[in-house]
Design a protein around this motif. Structure first.
Motif, PDB file in Angstrom:
ATOM      1  N   ARG A  56       0.837  -1.197   0.000  1.00 45.34           N
ATOM      2  CA  ARG A  56       0.000   0.000   0.000  1.00 45.34           C
ATOM      3  C   ARG A  56       0.872   1.247   0.000  1.00 45.34           C
ATOM      4  O   ARG A  56       1.913   1.286   0.641  1.00 45.34           O
ATOM      5  CB  ARG A  56      -0.910   0.007   1.229  1.00 45.34           C
ATOM      6  CG  ARG A  56      -2.019  -1.030   1.161  1.00 45.34           C
ATOM      7  CD  ARG A  56      -2.847  -1.051   2.425  1.00 45.34           C
ATOM      8  NE  ARG A  56      -3.758  -2.193   2.431  1.00 45.34           N
ATOM      9  CZ  ARG A  56      -4.460  -2.587   3.478  1.00 45.34           C
ATOM     10  NH1 ARG A  56      -4.363  -1.928   4.615  1.00 45.34           N
ATOM     11  NH2 ARG A  56      -5.259  -3.636   3.396  1.00 45.34           N
ATOM     12  N   ALA A  57       0.416   2.249  -0.713  1.00 41.44           N
ATOM     13  CA  ALA A  57       1.112   3.537  -0.805  1.00 41.44           C
ATOM     14  C   ALA A  57       2.460   3.427  -1.512  1.00 41.44           C
ATOM     15  O   ALA A  57       3.302   4.312  -1.389  1.00 41.44           O
ATOM     16  CB  ALA A  57       1.294   4.163   0.576  1.00 41.44           C
ATOM     17  N   SER A  58       2.672   2.338  -2.243  1.00 43.68           N
ATOM     18  CA  SER A  58       3.908   2.191  -3.013  1.00 43.68           C
ATOM     19  C   SER A  58       3.671   2.561  -4.470  1.00 43.68           C
ATOM     20  O   SER A  58       2.576   2.379  -5.010  1.00 43.68           O
ATOM     21  CB  SER A  58       4.423   0.748  -2.958  1.00 43.68           C
ATOM     22  OG  SER A  58       5.228   0.544  -1.838  1.00 43.68           O
ATOM     23  N   SER A  59       4.725   3.039  -5.092  1.00 43.11           N
ATOM     24  CA  SER A  59       4.662   3.388  -6.509  1.00 43.11           C
ATOM     25  C   SER A  59       4.527   2.132  -7.369  1.00 43.11           C
ATOM     26  O   SER A  59       5.103   1.082  -7.061  1.00 43.11           O
ATOM     27  CB  SER A  59       5.936   4.143  -6.898  1.00 43.11           C
ATOM     28  OG  SER A  59       6.065   4.219  -8.300  1.00 43.11           O
ATOM     29  N   GLU A  60       3.796   2.255  -8.452  1.00 45.55           N
ATOM     30  CA  GLU A  60       3.682   1.153  -9.407  1.00 45.55           C
ATOM     31  C   GLU A  60       5.020   0.849 -10.076  1.00 45.55           C
ATOM     32  O   GLU A  60       5.197  -0.211 -10.677  1.00 45.55           O
ATOM     33  CB  GLU A  60       2.636   1.492 -10.477  1.00 45.55           C
ATOM     34  CG  GLU A  60       1.211   1.568  -9.948  1.00 45.55           C
ATOM     35  CD  GLU A  60       0.204   1.881 -11.038  1.00 45.55           C
ATOM     36  OE1 GLU A  60       0.637   2.053 -12.211  1.00 45.55           O
ATOM     37  OE2 GLU A  60      -1.000   1.954 -10.744  1.00 45.55           O
ATOM     38  N   ASP A  61       5.951   1.781  -9.972  1.00 44.66           N
ATOM     39  CA  ASP A  61       7.272   1.597 -10.587  1.00 44.66           C
ATOM     40  C   ASP A  61       8.204   0.711  -9.768  1.00 44.66           C
ATOM     41  O   ASP A  61       9.311   0.398 -10.222  1.00 44.66           O
ATOM     42  CB  ASP A  61       7.953   2.958 -10.787  1.00 44.66           C
ATOM     43  CG  ASP A  61       7.221   3.822 -11.797  1.00 44.66           C
ATOM     44  OD1 ASP A  61       6.601   3.258 -12.719  1.00 44.66           O
ATOM     45  OD2 ASP A  61       7.259   5.058 -11.656  1.00 44.66           O
ATOM     46  N   MET A  62       7.780   0.318  -8.569  1.00 45.79           N
ATOM     47  CA  MET A  62       8.652  -0.491  -7.707  1.00 45.79           C
ATOM     48  C   MET A  62       8.651  -1.948  -8.179  1.00 45.79           C
ATOM     49  O   MET A  62       8.086  -2.845  -7.551  1.00 45.79           O
ATOM     50  CB  MET A  62       8.223  -0.363  -6.248  1.00 45.79           C
ATOM     51  CG  MET A  62       8.470   1.013  -5.656  1.00 45.79           C
ATOM     52  SD  MET A  62      10.223   1.466  -5.580  1.00 45.79           S
ATOM     53  CE  MET A  62      10.746   0.588  -4.114  1.00 45.79           C
ATOM     54  N   LYS A  63       9.331  -2.155  -9.303  1.00 45.60           N
ATOM     55  CA  LYS A  63       9.489  -3.474  -9.911  1.00 45.60           C
ATOM     56  C   LYS A  63      10.977  -3.753 -10.064  1.00 45.60           C
ATOM     57  O   LYS A  63      11.791  -2.830 -10.092  1.00 45.60           O
ATOM     58  CB  LYS A  63       8.771  -3.518 -11.259  1.00 45.60           C
ATOM     59  CG  LYS A  63       7.269  -3.277 -11.121  1.00 45.60           C
ATOM     60  CD  LYS A  63       6.570  -3.206 -12.465  1.00 45.60           C
ATOM     61  CE  LYS A  63       5.076  -2.945 -12.271  1.00 45.60           C
ATOM     62  NZ  LYS A  63       4.352  -2.808 -13.548  1.00 45.60           N
ATOM     63  N   PHE A  64      11.332  -5.023 -10.180  1.00 42.27           N
ATOM     64  CA  PHE A  64      12.742  -5.402 -10.097  1.00 42.27           C
ATOM     65  C   PHE A  64      13.634  -4.686 -11.108  1.00 42.27           C
ATOM     66  O   PHE A  64      14.734  -4.246 -10.771  1.00 42.27           O
ATOM     67  CB  PHE A  64      12.896  -6.918 -10.234  1.00 42.27           C
ATOM     68  CG  PHE A  64      12.598  -7.657  -8.961  1.00 42.27           C
ATOM     69  CD1 PHE A  64      13.340  -7.417  -7.809  1.00 42.27           C
ATOM     70  CD2 PHE A  64      11.569  -8.577  -8.902  1.00 42.27           C
ATOM     71  CE1 PHE A  64      13.067  -8.084  -6.621  1.00 42.27           C
ATOM     72  CE2 PHE A  64      11.286  -9.258  -7.718  1.00 42.27           C
ATOM     73  CZ  PHE A  64      12.036  -9.007  -6.576  1.00 42.27           C
ATOM     74  N   GLU A  65      13.187  -4.568 -12.341  1.00 41.76           N
ATOM     75  CA  GLU A  65      14.022  -3.918 -13.356  1.00 41.76           C
ATOM     76  C   GLU A  65      14.309  -2.470 -12.973  1.00 41.76           C
ATOM     77  O   GLU A  65      15.442  -1.987 -13.115  1.00 41.76           O
ATOM     78  CB  GLU A  65      13.342  -3.970 -14.731  1.00 41.76           C
ATOM     79  CG  GLU A  65      13.259  -5.355 -15.347  1.00 41.76           C
ATOM     80  CD  GLU A  65      12.156  -6.217 -14.736  1.00 41.76           C
ATOM     81  OE1 GLU A  65      11.345  -5.680 -13.934  1.00 41.76           O
ATOM     82  OE2 GLU A  65      12.112  -7.424 -15.050  1.00 41.76           O
ATOM     83  N   ASN A  66      13.291  -1.781 -12.489  1.00 40.57           N
ATOM     84  CA  ASN A  66      13.460  -0.378 -12.093  1.00 40.57           C
ATOM     85  C   ASN A  66      14.293  -0.252 -10.818  1.00 40.57           C
ATOM     86  O   ASN A  66      15.152   0.632 -10.703  1.00 40.57           O
ATOM     87  CB  ASN A  66      12.098   0.277 -11.879  1.00 40.57           C
ATOM     88  CG  ASN A  66      11.266   0.325 -13.140  1.00 40.57           C
ATOM     89  OD1 ASN A  66      11.807   0.400 -14.244  1.00 40.57           O
ATOM     90  ND2 ASN A  66       9.956   0.272 -12.998  1.00 40.57           N
ATOM     91  N   ILE A  67      14.030  -1.127  -9.858  1.00 40.50           N
ATOM     92  CA  ILE A  67      14.780  -1.095  -8.600  1.00 40.50           C
ATOM     93  C   ILE A  67      16.262  -1.348  -8.867  1.00 40.50           C
ATOM     94  O   ILE A  67      17.132  -0.665  -8.320  1.00 40.50           O
ATOM     95  CB  ILE A  67      14.218  -2.132  -7.605  1.00 40.50           C
ATOM     96  CG1 ILE A  67      12.783  -1.768  -7.201  1.00 40.50           C
ATOM     97  CG2 ILE A  67      15.101  -2.223  -6.356  1.00 40.50           C
ATOM     98  CD1 ILE A  67      12.051  -2.868  -6.453  1.00 40.50           C
ATOM     99  N   ASP A  68      16.552  -2.325  -9.722  1.00 37.98           N
ATOM    100  CA  ASP A  68      17.941  -2.640 -10.078  1.00 37.98           C
ATOM    101  C   ASP A  68      18.636  -1.420 -10.684  1.00 37.98           C
ATOM    102  O   ASP A  68      19.761  -1.076 -10.310  1.00 37.98           O
ATOM    103  CB  ASP A  68      17.954  -3.805 -11.067  1.00 37.98           C
ATOM    104  CG  ASP A  68      19.337  -4.093 -11.609  1.00 37.98           C
ATOM    105  OD1 ASP A  68      20.137  -4.710 -10.886  1.00 37.98           O
ATOM    106  OD2 ASP A  68      19.630  -3.678 -12.751  1.00 37.98           O
ATOM    107  N   ARG A  69      17.962  -0.756 -11.591  1.00 33.61           N
ATOM    108  CA  ARG A  69      18.555   0.397 -12.282  1.00 33.61           C
ATOM    109  C   ARG A  69      18.797   1.558 -11.324  1.00 33.61           C
ATOM    110  O   ARG A  69      19.888   2.143 -11.293  1.00 33.61           O
ATOM    111  CB  ARG A  69      17.620   0.837 -13.421  1.00 33.61           C
ATOM    112  CG  ARG A  69      18.086   2.060 -14.196  1.00 33.61           C
ATOM    113  CD  ARG A  69      17.169   2.307 -15.379  1.00 33.61           C
ATOM    114  NE  ARG A  69      15.788   2.513 -14.964  1.00 33.61           N
ATOM    115  CZ  ARG A  69      15.282   3.700 -14.625  1.00 33.61           C
ATOM    116  NH1 ARG A  69      16.052   4.786 -14.636  1.00 33.61           N
ATOM    117  NH2 ARG A  69      14.012   3.813 -14.278  1.00 33.61           N
TER     118      ARG A  69
END
Length: 391
Positions: free
Chosen positions: A36-49
């Motif tokens: 909850r309250a997390s960005s939709e962008d918090m996915k592995f590819e984005n986090i890694d970058r």
């Protein structure tokens, strides 16, 4: 004689190589897009970058209890108990945060805990066991109807290299010492499982000197993490850990048994929204002495204020401000680069001008932590300008 000298020198070099430590930057606590309250962008590819841009070597997966996120985790490649994307630079360590809700001394307690695990397989098995205590599908940070002691017991069933860390221990809501739903000692939360607790997370609104005032915390390793729900918040707090190799066991062993090889990266506690006592609706906050004079009542509306971290520390402290244990962990204090740029440009951190300058700096000089902690001043002035460099 010359041959013996050569052999001796080679032996010394080999010994030095064997015992040489590497310093890695570790952020153990983040959240996925399923929290909850997390960005939709918090996915592995984005986090890694972004972790690479921030200067993070190892980052928590977050949210291992969520079944959909765990399916994404299974696509990662395992190396020495850590995980990575096929072409990724950053290593992931299995982690997740849960909230335990239980009654203690007639009051409902809601306390957050960070769990660190050595494998996805164990994450799967533990999640199956925890599912009887709450709905794991509803939130990446699930609410579980169990005590802190029960949680630790469940986790430690999977081995001594699993870890439970009380999360952001001073936050008013949902923390170990929080005024709203916490307790007054580690033992009150974890009971007979307390010996399994080796580390505590300081949270954004406290720093090591504040925690040093409570002597009961002296034996615990202090860790700091971003607790990030969005990409640009990754690494706002983190840990520099000295290890002999890049592996899960080495990281955990160091946190458990060698806290002086763990150096925390901290923001100023005032950066956290719960540092002072206050009332957000009325836009006011007060340091502990003033809040105490007001008896915790908002002078504008007359309602009860939220007791801040600084005031709560005062309540539990048995040392004066500035005092602490004889031996202390090192820590570094920073402010996120994006916020420093915002101050220098007199703009909001999310403005286009600030964002543009941020990417210009990291593209030119390297990762953010390198810019903040290592880059020579003359290089900073060339790229950042004099005003930003002097902040």
């Amino acid at each position: 004689m010359a041959a013996q000298l050569i052999i001796t020198n080679l032996y010394i070099q080999v010994v030095l190589i064997i015992f040489e430590y590497m310093r890695i930057v570790v952020d153990l606590h983040i959240h996925s897009c399923y929290s909850r309250a997390s960005s939709e962008d918090m996915k592995f590819e984005n986090i890694d970058r972004i972790a690479s841009i921030k200067g993070i070597d190892v980052i928590g997966t977050g949210d291992f209890t969520h079944p959909k996120w765990r399916e994404e985790m299974k696509k990662l490649i395992e190396e020495n108990g850590l995980y990575r994307l096929e072409k990724g630079k950053t290593r992931f360590i299995i982690s997740g945060e849960v909230c335990t809700t239980f009654k203690y001394k007639g009051k409902t307690r809601r306390i957050h805990h960070l769990i660190i695990l050595p494998s996805i397989e164990i994450a799967e098995e533990l999640s199956n066991r925890l599912s009887i205590y709450g709905d794991l599908k509803s939130d990446g940070r699930p609410n579980l109807s169990m005590t802190g002691a029960q949680l630790v017991e469940e986790v430690m069933e999977f081995g001594e290299n699993c870890m439970v860390i009380p999360a952001h221990i001073w936050t008013p809501w949902f923390s170990l010492f929080g005024d709203k739903g916490g307790v007054d000692s580690i033992e009150e939360c974890y009971e007979d499982q307390t010996p399994h607790i080796c580390a505590i997370e300081t949270g954004l609104s406290s720093d090591p000197p504040m925690n040093w005032r409570v002597s009961a915390l002296d034996s615990y390793t202090l860790v700091s993490n971003s607790d990030s729900h969005s990409l640009l918040k990754i690494g706002r707090e983190a840990n520099i850990i000295e290890v002999k190799e890049l592996s899960y066991n080495e990281i955990i062993k160091t946190i458990m048994f060698n806290k002086y090889k763990v150096e925390t990266i901290e923001v100023d506690p005032a950066y956290g929204k719960y540092h002072w006592s206050g009332h957000r609706k009325c836009g006011i906050s007060f340091p502990p002495k003033e809040a105490k004079k007001l008896k915790g009542i908002c002078p504008i509306c007359g309602k009860k204020m939220t007791k801040g971290v600084a005031e709560r520390v005062e309540e539990l402290a048995d040392r004066e401000e500035g005092e602490g244990p004889k031996d202390k962990q090192n820590f570094l204090r920073i402010l996120p680069l994006i916020d420093l740029i915002a101050v220098a440009l007199n703009k909001e951190s999310f403005s286009n001008e600030v964002q543009k300058k941020y990417w210009e700096i990291v593209n030119e000089l390297g990762n953010e932590l390198k810019v903040l902690l290592e880059e020579p001043e003359e290089n900073l002035k060339k790229v950042c300008g004099k005003e930003l460099t002097e902040l």
